[in-house]
Design a protein around this motif. Structure first.
Motif, PDB file in Angstrom:
ATOM      1  N   ARG A 139       0.852  -1.190   0.000  1.00 21.14           N
ATOM      2  CA  ARG A 139       0.000   0.000   0.000  1.00 21.14           C
ATOM      3  C   ARG A 139       0.888   1.241   0.000  1.00 21.14           C
ATOM      4  O   ARG A 139       1.922   1.286   0.665  1.00 21.14           O
ATOM      5  N   VAL A 173      -0.784 -10.828  10.333  1.00 21.23           N
ATOM      6  CA  VAL A 173      -1.913  -9.930  10.065  1.00 21.23           C
ATOM      7  C   VAL A 173      -1.404  -8.568   9.604  1.00 21.23           C
ATOM      8  O   VAL A 173      -1.901  -8.002   8.629  1.00 21.23           O
ATOM      9  N   VAL A 174      -0.399  -8.056  10.302  1.00 21.73           N
ATOM     10  CA  VAL A 174       0.129  -6.731   9.974  1.00 21.73           C
ATOM     11  C   VAL A 174       0.865  -6.760   8.627  1.00 21.73           C
ATOM     12  O   VAL A 174       0.702  -5.858   7.799  1.00 21.73           O
ATOM     13  N   ASN A 176       0.306  -8.693   6.200  1.00 20.92           N
ATOM     14  CA  ASN A 176      -0.752  -8.771   5.193  1.00 20.92           C
ATOM     15  C   ASN A 176      -1.338  -7.389   4.922  1.00 20.92           C
ATOM     16  O   ASN A 176      -1.629  -7.044   3.773  1.00 20.92           O
ATOM     17  N   ALA A 177      -1.488  -6.608   5.991  1.00 20.43           N
ATOM     18  CA  ALA A 177      -2.045  -5.256   5.839  1.00 20.43           C
ATOM     19  C   ALA A 177      -1.118  -4.377   5.020  1.00 20.43           C
ATOM     20  O   ALA A 177      -1.560  -3.595   4.178  1.00 20.43           O
ATOM     21  N   LEU A 179       0.882  -5.326   2.718  1.00 18.65           N
ATOM     22  CA  LEU A 179       0.916  -5.781   1.338  1.00 18.65           C
ATOM     23  C   LEU A 179      -0.425  -5.640   0.630  1.00 18.65           C
ATOM     24  O   LEU A 179      -0.577  -6.067  -0.512  1.00 18.65           O
ATOM     25  N   THR A 180      -1.397  -5.048   1.348  1.00 22.54           N
ATOM     26  CA  THR A 180      -2.692  -4.815   0.714  1.00 22.54           C
ATOM     27  C   THR A 180      -2.672  -3.451   0.049  1.00 22.54           C
ATOM     28  O   THR A 180      -2.179  -2.492   0.612  1.00 22.54           O
ATOM     29  N   SER A 181      -3.203  -3.363  -1.165  1.00 22.58           N
ATOM     30  CA  SER A 181      -3.278  -2.063  -1.820  1.00 22.58           C
ATOM     31  C   SER A 181      -4.130  -1.116  -0.996  1.00 22.58           C
ATOM     32  O   SER A 181      -5.180  -1.497  -0.482  1.00 22.58           O
TER      33      SER A 181
ATOM     34  N   ARG B 139     -12.051 -10.999   9.551  1.00 22.31           N
ATOM     35  CA  ARG B 139     -11.299 -12.234   9.358  1.00 22.31           C
ATOM     36  C   ARG B 139     -11.560 -13.154  10.548  1.00 22.31           C
ATOM     37  O   ARG B 139     -11.619 -12.715  11.705  1.00 22.31           O
ATOM     38  N   VAL B 173      -4.997   1.372   9.288  1.00 25.44           N
ATOM     39  CA  VAL B 173      -4.363   0.222   8.631  1.00 25.44           C
ATOM     40  C   VAL B 173      -4.721  -1.075   9.358  1.00 25.44           C
ATOM     41  O   VAL B 173      -5.087  -2.083   8.733  1.00 25.44           O
ATOM     42  N   VAL B 174      -4.645  -1.027  10.679  1.00 21.64           N
ATOM     43  CA  VAL B 174      -4.938  -2.231  11.465  1.00 21.64           C
ATOM     44  C   VAL B 174      -6.426  -2.580  11.397  1.00 21.64           C
ATOM     45  O   VAL B 174      -6.793  -3.749  11.235  1.00 21.64           O
ATOM     46  N   ALA B 177      -7.117  -4.275   8.366  1.00 16.04           N
ATOM     47  CA  ALA B 177      -6.626  -5.655   8.400  1.00 16.04           C
ATOM     48  C   ALA B 177      -7.627  -6.570   9.106  1.00 16.04           C
ATOM     49  O   ALA B 177      -7.868  -7.699   8.665  1.00 16.04           O
ATOM     50  N   ASP B 185      -4.894 -13.516   0.451  1.00 13.93           N
ATOM     51  CA  ASP B 185      -3.617 -12.812   0.583  1.00 13.93           C
ATOM     52  C   ASP B 185      -3.472 -11.703  -0.443  1.00 13.93           C
ATOM     53  O   ASP B 185      -3.074 -11.950  -1.578  1.00 13.93           O
ATOM     54  N   GLY B 186      -3.769 -10.505  -0.010  1.00 15.12           N
ATOM     55  CA  GLY B 186      -3.548  -9.342  -0.854  1.00 15.12           C
ATOM     56  C   GLY B 186      -4.463  -9.313  -2.066  1.00 15.12           C
ATOM     57  O   GLY B 186      -5.405 -10.109  -2.154  1.00 15.12           O
ATOM     58  N   PRO B 187      -4.180  -8.455  -3.015  1.00 14.78           N
ATOM     59  CA  PRO B 187      -5.039  -8.230  -4.178  1.00 14.78           C
ATOM     60  C   PRO B 187      -4.899  -9.329  -5.213  1.00 14.78           C
ATOM     61  O   PRO B 187      -3.888  -9.967  -5.313  1.00 14.78           O
TER      62      PRO B 187
END
Lengths: 187, 187
Positions: A139, A173-174, A176-177, A179-181, B139, B173-174, B177, B185-187
DNA sequence: ACCTGAACACCGTTCAAGT
DNA sequence: ACCTGAACACCGTTCAAGT
């Protein structure tokens, strides 16, 4: 530096390392001096503050982590490089219980003995982050300071005996956050 | 309890509240006693440990947060309820700098004076989480203890002067998540 | 140059003595 | 019952005096 002074200094560092790994960074300086068979004032002469002592102890590890970041930048995919470096950072702090608070304080206090090391570490993480962002894998609404803060949070978690069992899971979890757009709110 | 004892107790709580909001939870107990014009031993008689004093001060806020969770459970959507309650929890801790460490220690120490309050708080959060999970909005690989840990992490962040400016942003951000389906996992 | 004991001002804990 | 001063064992800081 005189030979006897050098010897005292090295011995103090060795003793401080084991004392801190046993009791955390808030261990009594008097205790360290006692275990090193040296006057407390001698310890203070070599390391005028607790942070100065910590800096001497941590600098090697910091340099290793910075170097590791450089290697990963070329050897791994942007995603793997960032995540595994973050994991290394968090794992490393388990050796120095309580160090995160000092690092957080040092990152914006130019007077702190730990300041330079922390800034370097943040820069190394920022480079890995930027690389992942440029590849569209992380992101883009976070920066190096955010990553520093997230690592500090996870390290702090590992310092708390009652919450430490969740540290690994919440690292995922973090990560993953990160690496999320950004902008894509949930599913 | 005798009238004069009650008066001392109430006065000590008031003074402790302002002292803690000024200097954090690690403020000297001697200092609190001095400012309350009372012997240090009198403070210790009413509150045998620092945690006992904290518990007396925090219980009201804890009860309010627990009640708030109950309201949100019926008044808001599962998603909004969880996020806004988490935000309230994190915001509240800014009043008690350093309290997160004590709460983290208390959550798994039945001997701690703060233990019961923390367990109740965690249960309130767990209910909101389960509700969101049942609706498929959060989640499902995290539980009440994970949420407690995440709140504690964010609260700790707000306690660090150098990282506090990022606390709001990283809360987002959290929260994001938590509201992401696990396994994706991600986009 | 380098080391150190001692004095200092703090801390939380404990308890015998007061009201 | 409740309060308290004083003694205790700690802490980090400072400095004059030693080698």
């Amino acid at each position: 530096m005189r030979a006897d002074a050098r010897k005292n200094r090295d011995h103090l560092l060795a003793v401080a390392g084991t004392a801190i790994s046993e009791q955390g960074v808030e261990v009594s300086l008097r205790d360290i001096a006692r275990r090193a068979d040296v006057g407390l004032a001698t310890l203070l002469r070599h390391f005028p503050t607790r942070e100065a002592l910590l800096d001497a102890l941590l600098r090697t590890s910091f340099d290793q982590l910075t170097a590791k970041a450089g290697e990963l930048e070329t050897s791994s995919s942007p995603e793997d490089a960032l995540v595994s470096w973050l994991r290394d950072c968090v794992a490393w702090t388990t050796e120095y219980r309580g160090a995160t608070v000092l690092m957080a304080a040092a990152i914006e206090d130019p007077e702190s003995a730990l300041h330079a090391s922390c800034v370097t570490l943040r820069a190394a993480g920022a480079r890995l982050l930027t690389r992942a962002q440029d590849a569209g894998l992380a992101r883009d609404d976070i920066d190096g300071t955010d990553v520093f803060a997230l690592v500090a949070m996870l390290a702090w978690l590992g310092d708390q005996p009652s919450l430490a069992p969740r540290a690994d899971h919440l690292f995922g979890v973090v990560a993953n956050a990160i690496l999320t757009s950004a902008g894509e709110d949930g599913p």
